[in-house]
Design a protein around this motif. Structure first.
Motif, PDB file in Angstrom:
ATOM      1  N   GLN A   1      29.182  40.297  45.361  1.00 39.40           N
ATOM      2  CA  GLN A   1      28.981  39.939  46.797  1.00 39.40           C
ATOM      3  C   GLN A   1      29.996  38.462  46.870  1.00 39.40           C
ATOM      4  O   GLN A   1      30.878  38.244  47.581  1.00 39.40           O
ATOM      5  CB  GLN A   1      28.061  39.829  47.702  1.00 39.40           C
ATOM      6  CG  GLN A   1      27.246  41.257  47.467  1.00 39.40           C
ATOM      7  CD  GLN A   1      28.059  42.392  48.322  1.00 39.40           C
ATOM      8  OE1 GLN A   1      28.692  41.922  49.228  1.00 39.40           O
ATOM      9  NE2 GLN A   1      27.930  43.537  47.720  1.00 39.40           N
ATOM     10  N   LEU A   2      29.355  37.471  46.071  1.00 38.22           N
ATOM     11  CA  LEU A   2      29.783  36.202  46.549  1.00 38.22           C
ATOM     12  C   LEU A   2      31.317  35.902  46.053  1.00 38.22           C
ATOM     13  O   LEU A   2      31.968  35.042  46.378  1.00 38.22           O
ATOM     14  CB  LEU A   2      28.695  35.424  45.637  1.00 38.22           C
ATOM     15  CG  LEU A   2      27.615  35.183  46.458  1.00 38.22           C
ATOM     16  CD1 LEU A   2      26.462  34.542  45.289  1.00 38.22           C
ATOM     17  CD2 LEU A   2      27.444  34.460  47.819  1.00 38.22           C
ATOM     18  N   GLN A   3      31.666  36.648  45.004  1.00 38.91           N
ATOM     19  CA  GLN A   3      32.976  36.356  44.334  1.00 38.91           C
ATOM     20  C   GLN A   3      33.968  36.869  45.396  1.00 38.91           C
ATOM     21  O   GLN A   3      35.124  36.158  45.274  1.00 38.91           O
ATOM     22  CB  GLN A   3      33.303  37.387  43.015  1.00 38.91           C
ATOM     23  CG  GLN A   3      33.245  36.633  41.735  1.00 38.91           C
ATOM     24  CD  GLN A   3      33.086  37.669  40.494  1.00 38.91           C
ATOM     25  OE1 GLN A   3      32.881  38.809  40.684  1.00 38.91           O
ATOM     26  NE2 GLN A   3      33.597  36.918  39.494  1.00 38.91           N
ATOM     27  N   ARG A   4      33.750  37.622  46.276  1.00 40.42           N
ATOM     28  CA  ARG A   4      34.494  38.155  47.075  1.00 40.42           C
ATOM     29  C   ARG A   4      35.141  36.968  48.198  1.00 40.42           C
ATOM     30  O   ARG A   4      36.004  36.647  48.738  1.00 40.42           O
ATOM     31  CB  ARG A   4      34.241  39.247  48.094  1.00 40.42           C
ATOM     32  CG  ARG A   4      34.076  40.432  47.440  1.00 40.42           C
ATOM     33  CD  ARG A   4      33.670  41.603  48.175  1.00 40.42           C
ATOM     34  NE  ARG A   4      33.019  42.791  47.656  1.00 40.42           N
ATOM     35  CZ  ARG A   4      32.546  43.597  48.038  1.00 40.42           C
ATOM     36  NH1 ARG A   4      32.509  43.683  49.395  1.00 40.42           N
ATOM     37  NH2 ARG A   4      31.909  44.803  47.376  1.00 40.42           N
ATOM     38  N   PHE A   5      33.811  36.020  48.217  1.00 39.57           N
ATOM     39  CA  PHE A   5      34.183  34.938  49.307  1.00 39.57           C
ATOM     40  C   PHE A   5      34.512  33.651  48.319  1.00 39.57           C
ATOM     41  O   PHE A   5      34.706  32.769  49.044  1.00 39.57           O
ATOM     42  CB  PHE A   5      33.153  34.828  50.048  1.00 39.57           C
ATOM     43  CG  PHE A   5      32.608  35.822  50.660  1.00 39.57           C
ATOM     44  CD1 PHE A   5      33.232  36.272  52.060  1.00 39.57           C
ATOM     45  CD2 PHE A   5      31.419  36.559  50.492  1.00 39.57           C
ATOM     46  CE1 PHE A   5      32.726  37.305  52.745  1.00 39.57           C
ATOM     47  CE2 PHE A   5      31.211  37.755  51.231  1.00 39.57           C
ATOM     48  CZ  PHE A   5      31.829  38.264  52.258  1.00 39.57           C
TER      49      PHE A   5
ATOM     50  N   ALA B   1      32.660  32.193  46.588  1.00 40.84           N
ATOM     51  CA  ALA B   1      31.533  31.469  46.762  1.00 40.84           C
ATOM     52  C   ALA B   1      30.686  31.538  45.273  1.00 40.84           C
ATOM     53  O   ALA B   1      29.573  31.525  45.489  1.00 40.84           O
ATOM     54  CB  ALA B   1      30.801  31.812  47.958  1.00 40.84           C
TER      55      ALA B   1
END
Ligand SMILES: Nc1ncnc2c1ncn2[C@@H]1O[C@H](COP(=O)(O)OP(=O)(O)OP(=O)(O)O)[C@@H](O)[C@H]1O
Ligand SMILES: [Mg+2]
Lengths: 379, 237
Positions: A195-199, A201
């Motif tokens: 999930q975080l990679q998409r942002f 972050a």
């Protein structure tokens, strides 16, 4: 089943007389190994039983107890169906067995056990639940009393068992606690990474893992492991002591089982579980770190810095506080269930099962309580 | 007394044990002898009536030095402790003896029941009869004046059984020990028991009371006669 020594050598035939009497004439050797054949043959011969039946044993060379028991049972069945059934002609060994197995006594008319109705069952379960509740309350009462007395006379608690119990609950369980919590941190890291990679972050995976492990997963997973190891073991141990009268022996020697058995165990858990939880927190973070450096191209320093920035001392502390309460719940429930065991190995098994189930339920309940309380307090 | 109103085992168990008696509770298997003993030592409370021990009142679960020693039918040794630790346990808790003195006394008690050499064995590592003897040693650890023994000689070989009888007699003579025991051994009943009661399962009553030798000669109750003369109730019907 093939008879052990050669072909079957028993015979049974039915002779019908004109006065409505049927005689079953047995001959040869009736062995228990062939009992199913005897049983089937006789049953078949008696499908249409006349009002009077005689079992003629005068030609029987040998009969063993099992077969005799079956014949006596058959006679009982006939009698309860209103047939006048009796044995005749038993000689020697057959006569002795015949007496031993109650052939001479009055036929045993056993009424079939009555099936309890629905209302009956509901009533029983309710009573059982009420009994459990009472036992638990009794235990709490005894516990408070013992606590007061232990505070007044600390020497009456068996401190000597504390260190070995801590070793059993803590040190011996270290490997599994480390392994599982490492994997939990690792899994959390992976779940978050996607999930975080998409942002973009990536670095926040450290926050995610650090917070969830220290506040929630570390204490809870460790408590669950300790429940399975020490909770079950304490319940089984105390349960076995109870059913083998060792607890009674304690009473008779003037000891208080709560101070002798329960306090050292509960205390050992209350000391060991927080330590295990701290270790669990650390390896959980390491699990996340592994994901960070392999999948998210983070450096060890960056990950560590982010973790330290995200974590408050309060986060770790709240987890440790929770673990102390978990430990008390595990120890108290396991000991209460163990001491309530009755009726041999089966009783111990039941109490062990129900202690694990109750502890797991209690852990979740306590966790929910803490979450709500911390939320309300803004911790 | 019994296990709740559903299972009353004895309805009118009224008897007296005198100081210095070796008092036996006799009766068939399952008639409630062990249960009666549990009532006598205060582990169970009678549904009606009461137990009274002179100088102690009604026995109950009390924390403190015990007023009597108890040996349970199965021994009830603590499985996690060696025999020596088992016997030493009450001594450590209820005397001011130094650890070495406690050990010396515990060893002496084990020697008394013929278990020297087994001090450091766990209960799981010894035979059933040895467990019984160790449990007797533990019951006697604090030198009680009153001893409750549930089938002390069951499962013992004849020699150990005789030795145990002699031990009980010696203690009684020397120290005025009072013993309440459950036993089935006719020989030891004959030798050591001064008074006994006979429980019966069907009538839920004490069916005989008195000196066992007299009961054997004079009782006209067939159940009592069968017991003392080793006769099967089935054959004599
Ligand atoms: N915990 C229990 N709950 C309910 N009933 C019990 C319990 N323990 C024993 N009983 C019942 O009480 C009866 C008497 O048991 P007890 O152990 O006192 O017999 P006993 O006279 O000592 O027999 P034995 O000579 O075989 O030792 C038994 O019939 C048993 O069914
Ligand atoms: Mg018994």
């Amino acid at each position: 089943m093939a008879p052990p020594n050669g072909p079957t050598d028993f015979r049974v035939e039915r002779v019908d007389y004109e006065d409505g009497r049927a005689v079953l004439v047995f001959a040869g050797a009736l062995r228990f190994a062939e009992a199913s054949l005897v049983w089937a043959d006789v049953r078949e011969l008696l499908l249409d039983a006349p009002p009077t039946v005689r079992f003629d044993l005068s030609d029987v060379e040998r009969i063993d107890g099992g077969c005799m028991a079956l014949l006596v049972q058959l006679r009982c069945e006939l009698e309860s169906a209103g047939v006048d059934a009796a044995f005749e002609g038993a000689r020697g060994q057959a006569a002795e067995l015949y007496e031993l197995y109650g052939g001479t006594g009055r036929p045993c008319l056993r009424a079939p056990p009555r099936r309890p109705g629905l209302l009956d069952q509901v009533g029983r379960v309710t009573l059982a639940l009420a009994g459990e509740l009472r036992a638990a309350l009794d235990f709490v009462g005894a516990l408070c009393l013992s606590l007061v007395r232990a505070l007044r006379a600390p020497g009456s608690v068996r401190w000597r068992d504390l260190a070995p119990l801590m070793e059993r609950a803590g040190a011996d369980g270290l490997v599994i606690v480390v392994l599982i919590n490492f994997l939990v941190g690792f899994i959390m890291g992976f779940q978050g990474a996607d999930q975080l990679q998409r942002f973009g972050a990536n670095v926040f995976v450290a926050d995610l893992v650090g917070l969830s492990v220290t506040r929630e997963l570390g204490p809870l997973m460790t408590a669950i492991i300790v429940c399975g190891r020490s909770g079950a073991s304490f319940a089984a141990e105390l349960g076995t002591m109870k059913v083998s009268e060792e607890v009674d022996a304690l009473h008779s020697m003037g000891f208080d089982p709560i101070r002798f058995l329960v306090f050292p165990r509960v205390l050992a858990l209350c000391l060991a579980l927080p330590l295990l939880t701290l270790i669990a927190d650390a390896v959980g973070v390491v699990g996340g770190l592994l994901v960070g450096i392999t999948e998210l191209q983070l450096t060890v320093v960056a990950y560590t810095n982010e973790t330290l920035k995200a974590l408050d001392l309060l986060d770790v502390f709240s987890g440790v506080v929770k673990s102390v309460v978990f430990a008390a719940a595990i120890g108290l429930i396991a000991c209460q269930q163990g001491l309530a065991a009755e009726g041999g190995a089966v009783g111990v098994g039941q109490r062990t099962t129900s202690s694990v189930v109750s502890i797991l339920f209690a852990l979740i309940l306590i966790d929910a309580g803490f979450t709500v309380a911390f939320y309300a307090l803004g911790v | 007394m019994g296990w709740g109103p559903d299972a009353i085992l004895q309805e009118d168990a009224n008897f007296e044990v005198r100081r210095g008696d070796v008092f036996a509770i006799l009766g068939g298997s399952g008639c409630g002898k062990s249960t009666l003993l549990r009532h006598l030592i205060g582990l169970e409370r009678p549904l009606a009536g009461r137990v009274d021990i002179a100088g102690l009142g009604a026995p109950e679960r009390r924390v403190g030095p015990p007023a009597f020693g108890v040996m349970f039918q199965g021994g009830a040794l603590f499985g996690s402790m060696t025999l020596l630790q088992n016997v030493a346990l009450p001594l450590e808790a209820w005397t001011d003896l130094e650890p070495e003195a406690v050990e010396a006394v515990a060893r002496a008690r084990l020697r008394l029941v013929g278990l020297d050499g087994y001090e450091h064995h766990l209960p799981a590592e010894i035979s059933g009869g040895m467990k019984k003897r160790a449990a007797i040693a533990r019951a006697m650890a604090l030198e009680p004046e009153l001893l409750f023994l549930d089938e002390p000689s069951a499962g013992l070989d004849p020699v150990s059984a005789v030795e145990l009888d002699e031990l009980i007699l010696t203690l009684r003579r020397g120290l005025g020990l009072t013993v309440v025991l459950v036993t089935h051994e006719l020989e030891s009943i004959d030798k050591i028991v001064s008074r006994c009661i006979f429980l019966d399962k069907e009538s839920k009553r004490i069916i005989a009371e008195g000196d066992p030798r007299e009961l054997r000669e004079r009782s006209d109750d067939p159940r009592v006669r069968n017991f003392f003369h080793r006769r099967s109730a089935r054959r004599s019907e």
